[in-house]
Design a protein around this motif. Structure first.
Motif, PDB file in Angstrom:
ATOM      1  N   ARG A 180      -0.293   6.756  -9.708  1.00  0.00           N
ATOM      2  CA  ARG A 180      -1.654   6.963  -9.259  1.00  0.00           C
ATOM      3  C   ARG A 180      -1.739   6.865  -7.594  1.00  0.00           C
ATOM      4  NH1 ARG A 180      -5.099   6.442 -14.005  1.00  0.00           N
ATOM      5  NH2 ARG A 180      -3.957   5.469 -15.605  1.00  0.00           N
ATOM      6  N   PRO A 181      -2.540   7.994  -7.382  1.00  0.00           N
ATOM      7  CA  PRO A 181      -2.412   8.068  -5.866  1.00  0.00           C
ATOM      8  C   PRO A 181      -3.331   6.755  -5.241  1.00  0.00           C
ATOM      9  CG  PRO A 181      -3.077  10.139  -6.789  1.00  0.00           C
ATOM     10  CD  PRO A 181      -3.000   9.237  -7.902  1.00  0.00           C
ATOM     11  N   LEU A 182      -2.917   6.343  -4.265  1.00  0.00           N
ATOM     12  CA  LEU A 182      -3.646   5.394  -3.147  1.00  0.00           C
ATOM     13  C   LEU A 182      -4.827   6.122  -2.781  1.00  0.00           C
ATOM     14  CD1 LEU A 182      -0.916   3.976  -3.999  1.00  0.00           C
ATOM     15  CD2 LEU A 182      -1.118   2.752  -1.596  1.00  0.00           C
ATOM     16  N   SER A 183      -5.915   5.364  -2.507  1.00  0.00           N
ATOM     17  CA  SER A 183      -6.950   6.006  -1.645  1.00  0.00           C
ATOM     18  C   SER A 183      -6.833   5.566  -0.290  1.00  0.00           C
ATOM     19  CB  SER A 183      -8.415   4.958  -2.250  1.00  0.00           C
ATOM     20  OG  SER A 183      -8.667   5.411  -3.288  1.00  0.00           O
ATOM     21  N   PHE A 184      -7.168   6.621   0.620  1.00  0.00           N
ATOM     22  CA  PHE A 184      -7.151   6.235   2.131  1.00  0.00           C
ATOM     23  C   PHE A 184      -8.249   5.390   2.411  1.00  0.00           C
ATOM     24  CE2 PHE A 184      -8.678   8.263   6.213  1.00  0.00           C
ATOM     25  CZ  PHE A 184      -7.666   7.473   6.860  1.00  0.00           C
TER      26      PHE A 184
ATOM     27  N   ALA B  74      -0.756  -1.107  -1.987  1.00  0.00           N
ATOM     28  CA  ALA B  74      -1.236  -1.162  -0.668  1.00  0.00           C
ATOM     29  C   ALA B  74      -0.174  -0.707   0.292  1.00  0.00           C
ATOM     30  CB  ALA B  74      -1.952  -2.304  -0.263  1.00  0.00           C
ATOM     31  N   LYS B  75      -0.772   0.235   1.014  1.00  0.00           N
ATOM     32  CA  LYS B  75       0.306   0.667   2.095  1.00  0.00           C
ATOM     33  C   LYS B  75      -0.203   0.868   3.541  1.00  0.00           C
ATOM     34  CE  LYS B  75       4.062   1.919  -0.206  1.00  0.00           C
ATOM     35  NZ  LYS B  75       5.444   1.449   0.079  1.00  0.00           N
ATOM     36  N   VAL B  76       0.556   0.631   4.582  1.00  0.00           N
ATOM     37  CA  VAL B  76       0.348   0.811   5.949  1.00  0.00           C
ATOM     38  C   VAL B  76       1.246   1.807   6.656  1.00  0.00           C
ATOM     39  CG1 VAL B  76      -0.240  -0.350   8.139  1.00  0.00           C
ATOM     40  CG2 VAL B  76      -1.066  -1.598   5.900  1.00  0.00           C
ATOM     41  N   PHE B  77       0.806   2.612   7.190  1.00  0.00           N
ATOM     42  CA  PHE B  77       1.494   3.609   7.942  1.00  0.00           C
ATOM     43  C   PHE B  77       1.175   3.670   9.364  1.00  0.00           C
ATOM     44  CE2 PHE B  77       1.234   5.067   3.515  1.00  0.00           C
ATOM     45  CZ  PHE B  77       2.713   5.643   3.306  1.00  0.00           C
ATOM     46  N   TYR B  78       2.380   3.632  10.111  1.00  0.00           N
ATOM     47  CA  TYR B  78       2.310   3.969  11.680  1.00  0.00           C
ATOM     48  C   TYR B  78       2.794   5.160  11.938  1.00  0.00           C
ATOM     49  CZ  TYR B  78       3.100   3.418  16.654  1.00  0.00           C
ATOM     50  OH  TYR B  78       3.011   3.899  18.004  1.00  0.00           O
TER      51      TYR B  78
ATOM     52  N   ILE C  69      -1.119   6.244  15.664  1.00  0.00           N
ATOM     53  CA  ILE C  69      -2.209   5.952  14.579  1.00  0.00           C
ATOM     54  C   ILE C  69      -1.862   4.846  13.494  1.00  0.00           C
ATOM     55  CG2 ILE C  69      -3.451   7.407  12.804  1.00  0.00           C
ATOM     56  CD1 ILE C  69      -4.534   8.149  15.706  1.00  0.00           C
ATOM     57  N   LEU C  70      -2.740   4.098  13.215  1.00  0.00           N
ATOM     58  CA  LEU C  70      -2.550   3.091  12.034  1.00  0.00           C
ATOM     59  C   LEU C  70      -3.335   3.484  11.170  1.00  0.00           C
ATOM     60  CD1 LEU C  70      -0.668   0.723  12.060  1.00  0.00           C
ATOM     61  CD2 LEU C  70      -2.521  -0.788  12.715  1.00  0.00           C
ATOM     62  N   SER C  71      -2.693   3.562   9.772  1.00  0.00           N
ATOM     63  CA  SER C  71      -3.549   4.000   8.633  1.00  0.00           C
ATOM     64  C   SER C  71      -3.221   3.134   7.535  1.00  0.00           C
ATOM     65  CB  SER C  71      -3.054   5.599   8.164  1.00  0.00           C
ATOM     66  OG  SER C  71      -3.277   6.486   9.197  1.00  0.00           O
ATOM     67  N   PHE C  72      -4.269   3.030   6.693  1.00  0.00           N
ATOM     68  CA  PHE C  72      -4.462   1.967   5.407  1.00  0.00           C
ATOM     69  C   PHE C  72      -4.723   2.643   4.186  1.00  0.00           C
ATOM     70  CE2 PHE C  72      -4.912  -0.200   9.339  1.00  0.00           C
ATOM     71  CZ  PHE C  72      -4.392  -1.588   9.386  1.00  0.00           C
ATOM     72  N   PHE C  73      -4.042   2.161   3.172  1.00  0.00           N
ATOM     73  CA  PHE C  73      -4.086   2.886   1.794  1.00  0.00           C
ATOM     74  C   PHE C  73      -4.167   1.623   0.931  1.00  0.00           C
ATOM     75  CE2 PHE C  73      -2.684   6.252   4.148  1.00  0.00           C
ATOM     76  CZ  PHE C  73      -3.014   7.658   3.714  1.00  0.00           C
ATOM     77  N   TYR C  74      -4.872   2.126  -0.137  1.00  0.00           N
ATOM     78  CA  TYR C  74      -5.012   0.864  -1.417  1.00  0.00           C
ATOM     79  C   TYR C  74      -5.431   1.555  -2.517  1.00  0.00           C
ATOM     80  CZ  TYR C  74      -6.721  -3.229  -3.841  1.00  0.00           C
ATOM     81  OH  TYR C  74      -6.876  -4.494  -4.661  1.00  0.00           O
ATOM     82  N   GLU C  75      -4.831   1.146  -3.848  1.00  0.00           N
ATOM     83  CA  GLU C  75      -5.003   1.913  -5.061  1.00  0.00           C
ATOM     84  C   GLU C  75      -6.120   1.187  -5.486  1.00  0.00           C
ATOM     85  OE1 GLU C  75      -5.631   3.308  -8.122  1.00  0.00           O
ATOM     86  OE2 GLU C  75      -5.052   1.359  -8.917  1.00  0.00           O
TER      87      GLU C  75
ATOM     88  N   PRO D 239       1.049   8.222  -0.995  1.00  0.00           N
ATOM     89  CA  PRO D 239       1.628   7.023  -1.638  1.00  0.00           C
ATOM     90  C   PRO D 239       1.137   7.090  -3.136  1.00  0.00           C
ATOM     91  CG  PRO D 239       0.195   6.358   0.031  1.00  0.00           C
ATOM     92  CD  PRO D 239       0.533   7.964   0.189  1.00  0.00           C
ATOM     93  N   THR D 240       1.624   6.609  -3.986  1.00  0.00           N
ATOM     94  CA  THR D 240       1.359   6.530  -5.561  1.00  0.00           C
ATOM     95  C   THR D 240       1.668   4.770  -5.709  1.00  0.00           C
ATOM     96  OG1 THR D 240       3.260   7.480  -6.442  1.00  0.00           O
ATOM     97  CG2 THR D 240       1.306   8.768  -5.836  1.00  0.00           C
ATOM     98  N   PHE D 241       1.201   4.500  -6.727  1.00  0.00           N
ATOM     99  CA  PHE D 241       1.384   3.040  -7.401  1.00  0.00           C
ATOM    100  C   PHE D 241       1.483   3.256  -8.831  1.00  0.00           C
ATOM    101  CE2 PHE D 241      -0.154  -1.073  -8.706  1.00  0.00           C
ATOM    102  CZ  PHE D 241       1.137  -1.799  -8.727  1.00  0.00           C
ATOM    103  N   LEU D 242       2.419   2.899  -9.565  1.00  0.00           N
ATOM    104  CA  LEU D 242       2.695   2.979 -10.938  1.00  0.00           C
ATOM    105  C   LEU D 242       1.734   1.972 -11.891  1.00  0.00           C
ATOM    106  CD1 LEU D 242       4.038   4.303 -13.275  1.00  0.00           C
ATOM    107  CD2 LEU D 242       5.792   2.688 -13.129  1.00  0.00           C
TER     108      LEU D 242
END
Length: 296
Positions: free
Chosen positions: A62-66, A111-115, A89-95, A47-50
């Motif tokens: 810009r790529p989000l940080s894991f 910010a993103k949450v993936f399952y 698996i539950l994963s969290f990302f944030y720019e 994921p990226t965020f403008l």
């Protein structure tokens, strides 16, 4: 006029089950990790965020940080209310370059949450080449234990807005300050000493500024909570307040901390909070989670 509150009993009745996270293996079982390279499906799109950043004013994707990932099967024995998926698996990302606050829909995507279900075949993914080295977080195991938690003062006020009826508190407890003192005594009785950095899944948040479910609800309705509420119709505010604390649940809190020499800091020694509506959590619609940053 509201009836007199027994604060200690009120707090006990509002108790929630939480999964407390530490980096100390003595404090539970390993349920996942902070940082490192995420385990994702082969077709996963990072994921990226403008946005621009504090250090670079150019607006670009810009790529989000894991941030972290958790094994739901290992969390399940501590998730006594069965709120999270039992597998996967539950994963969290944030720019981290812009550190958005979550005040408005402009922050959507930061910010993103993936399952990923147990049927997904996962593989370790390398960092994107354009992810700043400062935002490639080092891997540290997360250990977990079940914990009973009680609401912070700001959430109590959200449930009982009559607390601001100063005439009432003057009559019953000698003023608002008296109520604050009584809350401090009650919460210390229930929590005891707790100076550890506060990382957790579910439960009640440790709040730095204000209660957050109302903010999440209003942002989702399209309002900018970075401004005052004076331009929002009073009826809309009341609707947002009415059910926000019941509808929204804390999913993940990550606090500024020092992970084995790595200095993790959100704003001025703050915390980030991922919230989600209970119904969306039940349906595993983690793409609907919303992040709020608070700091001192």
């Amino acid at each position: 006029m509201m009836k007199e509150l027994n604060l200690l009993e009120t707090l006990k009745n509002m108790a929630k089950n939480a999964i407390r996270l530490t980096i100390n293996p003595k404090d539970g079982v390993c349920v996942g990790r902070f940082g490192g390279n995420p385990d994702v499906p082969k077709d996963f799109i990072w994921p990226t965020f403008l946005t621009n950043t504090f250090d670079d004013k150019e607006v670009k994707p810009r790529p989000l940080s894991f941030l972290a990932q958790f094994d739901c099967a290992l969390l399940a024995p501590m998730d006594t209310n069965h709120l999270l998926p039992e597998r996967g698996i539950l994963s969290f990302f944030y720019e981290l370059g812009s550190e958005t606050w979550g005040f408005s829909q402009k922050d959507a995507g930061s910010a993103k949450v993936f399952y990923f279900s147990e049927k997904d075949i996962l593989e370790k993914r390398e960092f994107p080449a354009d992810l700043d080295k400062d935002y490639r977080l080092p891997p540290v195991d997360f250990f977990a234990r079940a914990e009973i938690q009680y609401p912070d003062f700001q959430d109590i006020i959200c449930v009982f807005p009559e607390i601001f009826d100063t005439d009432y508190w003057q009559e019953i407890r000698g003023g608002f300050d008296g109520f604050c003192d009584e809350y401090d005594t009650a919460i210390e009785t229930l929590r005891g000493a707790d100076d550890e950095p506060h990382h957790q899944l579910l439960g009640w948040p440790r709040i730095i500024q204000n209660t957050m479910p109302f903010e999440c609800e209003m942002v989702k309705r399209g309002y900018d909570m970075g401004n005052t509420l004076k331009d929002i119709p009073e009826e809309t505010i009341n609707e947002g307040k009415e059910n926000s604390l019941a509808d929204w649940i804390l999913l993940f809190q990550l606090e500024s901390d020092d992970f084995d020499g790595y200095d993790l800091c959100f704003g001025d020694c703050g915390s980030i909070y991922f919230y989600i509506r209970k119904e969306e959590l039940k349906e595993c619609r983690f793409d609907q989670a919303w992040l709020i940053l608070q700091c001192y």
